[in-house]
Design a protein around this motif. Structure first.
Motif, PDB file in Angstrom:
ATOM      1  N   ILE A  41       0.836  -1.205   0.000  1.00 44.24           N
ATOM      2  CA  ILE A  41       0.000   0.000   0.000  1.00 44.24           C
ATOM      3  C   ILE A  41       0.871   1.256   0.000  1.00 44.24           C
ATOM      4  O   ILE A  41       0.640   2.201  -0.749  1.00 44.24           O
ATOM      5  CB  ILE A  41      -0.976  -0.022   1.193  1.00 44.24           C
ATOM      6  CG1 ILE A  41      -1.939  -1.210   1.024  1.00 44.24           C
ATOM      7  CG2 ILE A  41      -1.758   1.282   1.308  1.00 44.24           C
ATOM      8  CD1 ILE A  41      -2.850  -1.473   2.185  1.00 44.24           C
ATOM      9  N   GLN A  42       1.906   1.235   0.854  1.00 41.83           N
ATOM     10  CA  GLN A  42       2.803   2.392   0.907  1.00 41.83           C
ATOM     11  C   GLN A  42       3.480   2.615  -0.447  1.00 41.83           C
ATOM     12  O   GLN A  42       3.611   3.744  -0.918  1.00 41.83           O
ATOM     13  CB  GLN A  42       3.855   2.190   2.013  1.00 41.83           C
ATOM     14  CG  GLN A  42       4.651   3.445   2.325  1.00 41.83           C
ATOM     15  CD  GLN A  42       3.742   4.606   2.730  1.00 41.83           C
ATOM     16  OE1 GLN A  42       2.855   4.460   3.579  1.00 41.83           O
ATOM     17  NE2 GLN A  42       3.909   5.764   2.102  1.00 41.83           N
ATOM     18  N   ARG A  43       3.870   1.534  -1.088  1.00 42.48           N
ATOM     19  CA  ARG A  43       4.530   1.670  -2.400  1.00 42.48           C
ATOM     20  C   ARG A  43       3.602   2.292  -3.426  1.00 42.48           C
ATOM     21  O   ARG A  43       4.010   3.109  -4.239  1.00 42.48           O
ATOM     22  CB  ARG A  43       4.957   0.296  -2.911  1.00 42.48           C
ATOM     23  CG  ARG A  43       6.295  -0.108  -2.429  1.00 42.48           C
ATOM     24  CD  ARG A  43       6.720  -1.435  -3.018  1.00 42.48           C
ATOM     25  NE  ARG A  43       7.466  -2.167  -2.016  1.00 42.48           N
ATOM     26  CZ  ARG A  43       8.712  -1.897  -1.678  1.00 42.48           C
ATOM     27  NH1 ARG A  43       9.360  -0.920  -2.282  1.00 42.48           N
ATOM     28  NH2 ARG A  43       9.325  -2.597  -0.744  1.00 42.48           N
ATOM     29  N   LEU A  44       2.335   1.868  -3.388  1.00 40.07           N
ATOM     30  CA  LEU A  44       1.372   2.416  -4.351  1.00 40.07           C
ATOM     31  C   LEU A  44       1.147   3.907  -4.085  1.00 40.07           C
ATOM     32  O   LEU A  44       1.074   4.711  -5.017  1.00 40.07           O
ATOM     33  CB  LEU A  44       0.041   1.644  -4.269  1.00 40.07           C
ATOM     34  CG  LEU A  44       0.113   0.177  -4.711  1.00 40.07           C
ATOM     35  CD1 LEU A  44      -1.156  -0.576  -4.299  1.00 40.07           C
ATOM     36  CD2 LEU A  44       0.323   0.062  -6.217  1.00 40.07           C
ATOM     37  N   LYS A  45       1.077   4.271  -2.800  1.00 37.68           N
ATOM     38  CA  LYS A  45       0.903   5.692  -2.450  1.00 37.68           C
ATOM     39  C   LYS A  45       2.129   6.502  -2.877  1.00 37.68           C
ATOM     40  O   LYS A  45       2.002   7.599  -3.424  1.00 37.68           O
ATOM     41  CB  LYS A  45       0.675   5.847  -0.948  1.00 37.68           C
ATOM     42  CG  LYS A  45      -0.695   5.349  -0.502  1.00 37.68           C
ATOM     43  CD  LYS A  45      -0.878   5.550   0.995  1.00 37.68           C
ATOM     44  CE  LYS A  45      -2.267   5.095   1.425  1.00 37.68           C
ATOM     45  NZ  LYS A  45      -2.398   5.012   2.886  1.00 37.68           N
ATOM     46  N   ASP A  46       3.304   5.946  -2.627  1.00 38.98           N
ATOM     47  CA  ASP A  46       4.543   6.646  -3.018  1.00 38.98           C
ATOM     48  C   ASP A  46       4.614   6.802  -4.538  1.00 38.98           C
ATOM     49  O   ASP A  46       5.085   7.819  -5.048  1.00 38.98           O
ATOM     50  CB  ASP A  46       5.782   5.864  -2.548  1.00 38.98           C
ATOM     51  CG  ASP A  46       5.947   5.930  -1.044  1.00 38.98           C
ATOM     52  OD1 ASP A  46       5.276   6.760  -0.405  1.00 38.98           O
ATOM     53  OD2 ASP A  46       6.748   5.131  -0.499  1.00 38.98           O
ATOM     54  N   TYR A  47       4.152   5.773  -5.247  1.00 41.07           N
ATOM     55  CA  TYR A  47       4.208   5.835  -6.716  1.00 41.07           C
ATOM     56  C   TYR A  47       3.297   6.943  -7.241  1.00 41.07           C
ATOM     57  O   TYR A  47       3.639   7.651  -8.185  1.00 41.07           O
ATOM     58  CB  TYR A  47       3.836   4.476  -7.313  1.00 41.07           C
ATOM     59  CG  TYR A  47       4.058   4.389  -8.822  1.00 41.07           C
ATOM     60  CD1 TYR A  47       5.283   4.747  -9.388  1.00 41.07           C
ATOM     61  CD2 TYR A  47       3.053   3.955  -9.675  1.00 41.07           C
ATOM     62  CE1 TYR A  47       5.487   4.672 -10.754  1.00 41.07           C
ATOM     63  CE2 TYR A  47       3.251   3.882 -11.050  1.00 41.07           C
ATOM     64  CZ  TYR A  47       4.477   4.235 -11.583  1.00 41.07           C
ATOM     65  OH  TYR A  47       4.683   4.176 -12.945  1.00 41.07           O
ATOM     66  N   LYS A  48       2.138   7.114  -6.587  1.00 43.90           N
ATOM     67  CA  LYS A  48       1.245   8.213  -6.981  1.00 43.90           C
ATOM     68  C   LYS A  48       1.966   9.554  -6.849  1.00 43.90           C
ATOM     69  O   LYS A  48       1.890  10.401  -7.747  1.00 43.90           O
ATOM     70  CB  LYS A  48       0.003   8.234  -6.073  1.00 43.90           C
ATOM     71  CG  LYS A  48      -1.074   7.250  -6.461  1.00 43.90           C
ATOM     72  CD  LYS A  48      -2.292   7.377  -5.558  1.00 43.90           C
ATOM     73  CE  LYS A  48      -3.055   8.675  -5.820  1.00 43.90           C
ATOM     74  NZ  LYS A  48      -4.208   8.824  -4.926  1.00 43.90           N
ATOM     75  N   LEU A  49       2.659   9.741  -5.737  1.00 39.20           N
ATOM     76  CA  LEU A  49       3.371  11.010  -5.514  1.00 39.20           C
ATOM     77  C   LEU A  49       4.482  11.199  -6.548  1.00 39.20           C
ATOM     78  O   LEU A  49       4.713  12.296  -7.050  1.00 39.20           O
ATOM     79  CB  LEU A  49       3.980  11.045  -4.102  1.00 39.20           C
ATOM     80  CG  LEU A  49       2.985  11.073  -2.944  1.00 39.20           C
ATOM     81  CD1 LEU A  49       3.717  11.000  -1.603  1.00 39.20           C
ATOM     82  CD2 LEU A  49       2.126  12.347  -3.004  1.00 39.20           C
ATOM     83  N   GLN A  50       5.147  10.086  -6.864  1.00 36.44           N
ATOM     84  CA  GLN A  50       6.242  10.164  -7.836  1.00 36.44           C
ATOM     85  C   GLN A  50       5.704  10.562  -9.218  1.00 36.44           C
ATOM     86  O   GLN A  50       6.287  11.414  -9.898  1.00 36.44           O
ATOM     87  CB  GLN A  50       6.970   8.819  -7.900  1.00 36.44           C
ATOM     88  CG  GLN A  50       8.275   8.870  -8.672  1.00 36.44           C
ATOM     89  CD  GLN A  50       8.951   7.511  -8.710  1.00 36.44           C
ATOM     90  OE1 GLN A  50       8.301   6.464  -8.655  1.00 36.44           O
ATOM     91  NE2 GLN A  50      10.280   7.522  -8.804  1.00 36.44           N
ATOM     92  N   LEU A  51       4.580   9.958  -9.612  1.00 41.92           N
ATOM     93  CA  LEU A  51       3.980  10.312 -10.904  1.00 41.92           C
ATOM     94  C   LEU A  51       3.586  11.790 -10.916  1.00 41.92           C
ATOM     95  O   LEU A  51       3.795  12.497 -11.902  1.00 41.92           O
ATOM     96  CB  LEU A  51       2.739   9.450 -11.185  1.00 41.92           C
ATOM     97  CG  LEU A  51       2.961   7.955 -11.419  1.00 41.92           C
ATOM     98  CD1 LEU A  51       1.629   7.277 -11.757  1.00 41.92           C
ATOM     99  CD2 LEU A  51       3.961   7.700 -12.544  1.00 41.92           C
TER     100      LEU A  51
END
Ligand SMILES: [Zn+2]
Length: 292
Positions: free
Chosen positions: A216-226
């Motif tokens: 879940i944290q990775r998916l949230k971080d990926y959103k921020l990165q995008l």
């Protein structure tokens, strides 16, 4: 998991075998590494006649490109794919010529797809498949990276196979970098990530590359990165930067990219896909939004 070692590259592309009542494959991988997949299946004691399904997250060469070749060795298997991807499995000529344009020499490393017989394709947008032992694999549409990307969640551990909807995982660094070649759709990609987060996955099974915890944290971080890459691309397009200038700004401002810059720059495939195509995906998206 089967390491496909496509073109001799380790930690780049993998396929997954879910050992339900019958073995269920996720991703065929590229044409050129089908022999490696077959020997991997043998090592895992998978009887080729037993395989009923090969699910491909999307038809890009590195995910579903090898499906036609693979099916020749799996007499009873059908391919699960998004309906928008289905025509490209049946007749891969357009896919092949556009891949050659976008990927250049990388398309030759992956290899030309062979057609999949139409009666061996199952088009799916949402739905579930019985894995036996009371467990299911659920397919869902997660577009953005491609207009036809599917993700699959397995009911044994709640893990998700996101295809390219959740980025590229670099296991040596334990980080995710974008996989956003043109035509990339940021809003759709972010909505897909929200969908995946809402399913509360325990782990992510990345096709590039391997199993990662803290899903879940990775998916949230990926959103921020995008979002960060999109902001930089928007500014770049407004101020007429070159693609290289956008890329260099990303390499300075994205702390993940700072960490992996040397590795990605010197990687024959990632230098082309991540640093060129994925940056271009954001720039073209920003141009479209700004109507230029
Ligand atoms: Zn991919």
């Amino acid at each position: 998991m089967v390491e496909l070692a496509t073109g001799g590259f380790k930690n780049l592309i993998c396929s997954y075998v879910i050992k339900g009542k019958k073995p269920f494959l996720v991703e065929s991988g590229p044409t050129n590494s089908i022999p490696n997949l077959l020997s991997g299946l043998k090592e895992l004691d998978v009887e080729l006649e037993d395989v009923e399904y090969v699910a491909v997250t999307h038809v890009h060469l590195d995910h579903g490109g090898g499906a036609g070749t693979l099916l020749k060795s799996l007499p009873n298997a059908k391919v699960i794919v998004h309906p928008r991807g289905m025509p490209h499995l049946i007749d891969p000529e357009i896919l092949w010529s556009s891949s050659q344009k976008v990927l250049g020499f990388v398309s030759e490393i992956f290899g030309k797809p062979e057609p999949v017989p139409k009666d061996r394709v199952i088009p799916v947008t949402e739905g579930s498949f019985d894995l036996g032992y009371g467990a299911k694999l659920t397919a869902m549409e997660t577009v953005g990276h491609a207009s036809h990307n599917l993700s699959f969640q397995e009911a044994f551990n709640g893990g998700i196979f996101p295809g390219d909807a959740a980025g590229t995982y670099l296991p040596d660094f334990d980080v995710v970098v974008p996989t956003t070649p043109p035509p990339f759709h940021l809003d759709a990609a972010l909505a897909s990530l929200d969908k995946l987060i809402s399913l509360k996955p325990s782990v992510l099974y990345f096709s590039h590359f391997g199993k990662a915890n803290n899903a879940i944290q990775r998916l949230k971080d990926y959103k921020l990165q995008l979002q960060l890459w999109a902001d930089i691309a928007e500014q770049g397009v407004r101020e007429n930067w070159s693609l290289e200038q956008v890329r260099d700004r990303i390499l300075t401002e994205d702390k993940v990219m700072r960490q992996v810059a040397d590795f990605v720059k010197s990687h024959r495939i990632y230098s082309k896909t991540v640093l060129e195509n994925c940056v271009r995906g954001f720039v073209e998206y920003a141009k479209q939004r700004q109507g230029s």
